[in-house]
Design a protein around this motif. Structure first.
Motif, PDB file in Angstrom:
ATOM      1  N   UNK A   1       9.069  -6.030   3.606  1.00 55.17           N
ATOM      2  CA  UNK A   1       9.107  -4.888   2.687  1.00 55.17           C
ATOM      3  C   UNK A   1       9.926  -3.743   3.286  1.00 55.17           C
TER       4      UNK A   1
ATOM      5  N   UNK B   1       2.957  -0.753  10.103  1.00 53.24           N
ATOM      6  CA  UNK B   1       1.711  -0.238  10.653  1.00 53.24           C
ATOM      7  C   UNK B   1       0.824  -1.361  11.185  1.00 53.24           C
TER       8      UNK B   1
ATOM      9  N   UNK C   1      -0.931  -2.498   5.474  1.00 50.21           N
ATOM     10  CA  UNK C   1      -0.799  -1.552   4.360  1.00 50.21           C
ATOM     11  C   UNK C   1       0.085  -2.053   3.228  1.00 50.21           C
ATOM     12  N   UNK C   2       0.007  -3.351   2.942  1.00 50.15           N
ATOM     13  CA  UNK C   2       0.635  -3.832   1.709  1.00 50.15           C
ATOM     14  C   UNK C   2      -0.146  -3.250   0.548  1.00 50.15           C
ATOM     15  N   UNK C   3       0.505  -3.129  -0.617  1.00 51.13           N
ATOM     16  CA  UNK C   3      -0.188  -2.590  -1.779  1.00 51.13           C
ATOM     17  C   UNK C   3      -0.971  -3.722  -2.445  1.00 51.13           C
ATOM     18  N   UNK C   4      -2.306  -3.635  -2.464  1.00 49.31           N
ATOM     19  CA  UNK C   4      -3.130  -4.782  -2.874  1.00 49.31           C
ATOM     20  C   UNK C   4      -3.002  -5.154  -4.344  1.00 49.31           C
TER      21      UNK C   4
ATOM     22  N   UNK D   1      -2.226  -1.877  10.350  1.00 57.20           N
ATOM     23  CA  UNK D   1      -3.076  -2.460   9.301  1.00 57.20           C
ATOM     24  C   UNK D   1      -2.268  -2.947   8.093  1.00 57.20           C
TER      25      UNK D   1
END
Lengths: 252, 222
Positions: A159, A93, A97-100, A95
């Motif tokens: 990922x 995407x 959108x990695x999991x913070x 933005x």
């Protein structure tokens, strides 16, 4: 994965796809196909429907009519197995959108471990491998917030790669990045293309599209307006594409 | 009547204060468990579950806690179900707290940016995996300050349990006052004890909120 289908069978095909948001008709009969190993650049003005078309492929949007087949999945049907579809399709995407709350390594191993039931040690090896592919081995234990935008986007690509998708979708993946960070992400995508990954990318980077894409799909008002090899960017046949590439989009 | 406030009175008040804490803990744990279920039910894919949980929340939020306590103690007794003051107060507060925590937590879950849900979907995670591994860990961080803040409300609201004869801090104050008749002094002491329980939680909640504000970059760009 079963590969009984002949290789001539397209990996992604859209036929006469229609999609409206309320009264607004975003896709008005879109058709195109993507062969194995092919790199497609979806280009067009904002609002031309290119991002919506891309999101339909992974069924983040449901189509109103038409047929979408992705790796044998009938995406337009209500009974499509979403989780099977999304194991075959990787999406990156704008933005990141990695999991913070997870490290880069955990971001990458999460889906292989939980979805595919991969052993942790095996998943960790895989994480190192895909991070090496995007040049981020040293960030294995960093958290997303400790990375620059370009690094986060490369990690997001890694990922996605860890799920070993058959086709990858890129939704304006460099639009949130400074020009200097854009280059490092594009280099990663170029390498993927060289490795034979099938890719569909929505992009505003015309120079990049021209350099990497096997085929350009120019969208205009919810339709595929002109399509052809990258050379159509320098010698377009329709006035709309001429105007689009003439408005300063074709630089670098 | 008569006599002065002595150590025995203070011990009795202290015991009441402990029961206030005990009842608060019961309400928090019970209400937390039921509230968690309510929060998940409120965003369920099943419309009937969503509506059912919404009706529950609206019913409880539209009813004074005092009325719920009366229903739980006198109401149940009238239809033949004899419950102890502790059970009635614990159950009433649980139902009450669950409705509020459920709504607070639903909001926190839904405030995890939509791209995070999509990223999880894009990786083929199931609904449950998405919730457990991606959404809840982030929602819990968002939920902590308002939850701690709401605990202050719980502690203060346990004082209403005094009306069903449960001897917590408020009721023990009334009992001591009945023998000493020094309402100003006694209720001042009670007020100070409530304040001493609530203020640290308020401070803690504010501190958590500030820390969250600093860590805003922890949340993914929307």
């Amino acid at each position: 994965m079963q590969q009984n289908a002949p290789s001539a069978e397209p990996i992604v095909s859209l036929r006469d796809v229609q999609k409206s948001f309320g009264p607004l008709r975003v896709l008005d009969g879109v058709s195109f196909a993507v062969a194995r190993g092919e790199v497609i650049a979806l280009i067009g003005r904002s609002g031309s429907g290119k991002s919506t078309a891309l999101r339909c492929i992974d069924r983040f949007e449901k189509v109103d009519a038409g047929e979408i087949v992705v790796c044998g999945h009938r995406v337009d049907r209500p009974d499509v197995n979403l989780r099977a579809l999304r194991q075959d399709v990787g999406i990156v995407f704008q933005s990141y959108n990695l999991f913070p709350h997870l490290t880069i390594e955990q971001n990458i191993t999460l889906a292989p471990c939980t979805v595919k039931g991969m052993a942790t040690s095996q998943a960790k090896d895989l994480a190192r491998k895909v991070l090496a592919q995007v040049g981020l081995e040293e960030k294995l234990h960093a958290y997303p917030e400790q990375l620059s935008g370009g690094q986060q986007q490369r990690a997001a690509i890694a990922r996605s790669l860890a799920m070993q998708p058959k086709v990858m979708l890129f939704d304006e993946v460099t639009s949130a990045l400074d020009p200097e960070l854009t280059g490092e992400v594009l280099k990663v995508i170029e390498q993927l293309a060289a490795d034979g990954m099938t890719m569909v990318m929505v992009t505003h980077e015309m120079g990049f599209a021209k350099g990497i894409a096997d085929r350009i799909v120019f969208m205009h008002r919810g339709r595929v307006h002109e399509t052809g090899p990258a050379s159509i960017l320098t010698s377009p046949t329709t006035p709309e594409l001429t105007q689009f590439v003439g408005t300063g989009n074709l630089k670098s | 009547m008569g006599g002065h406030l002595n150590i025995n009175h203070l011990m009795f008040l202290g015991q009441g204060a402990l029961w206030t804490i005990g009842l608060s803990v019961i309400a928090l744990i019970g209400g937390g468990i039921v509230g968690f279920v309510i929060a998940l039910a409120r965003i369920s894919p099943l419309k009937s579950v969503r509506i059912g949980s919404a009706v529950y929340v609206q019913l409880v939020q539209g009813t004074p806690l005092l009325v719920i306590l009366f229903l739980g103690y006198f109401g149940l007794a009238a239809i033949g179900l004899k419950v102890s003051p502790l059970a009635a107060a614990g159950a009433s507060l649980t139902l009450y707290v669950a409705a509020y925590l459920g709504e607070i937590w639903r909001g926190c879950i839904e405030s995890v940016p939509k791209p995070q849900w999509e990223a999880a979907d894009g990786l083929a995670l199931s609904r449950t995996q998405r919730m457990m591994k991606v959404i809840l860990p982030q929602a819990i961080r968002i939920a902590t300050p308002p939850t701690v803040g709401f605990m202050v409300q719980i502690i203060k609201n346990t004082s209403l349990a005094s009306v069903v004869g449960f001897v917590e801090l408020m009721r023990s104050g009334q009992i001591v006052n009945n023998s000493l008749f020094e309402p100003f002094a006694i209720y001042a002491i009670i007020a100070v004890v409530y304040f001493a329980m609530c203020y640290p939680l308020s401070l803690f909640s504010q501190k958590l909120e500030r820390r969250m504000g600093r860590g805003r970059s922890n949340l993914a760009p929307a």
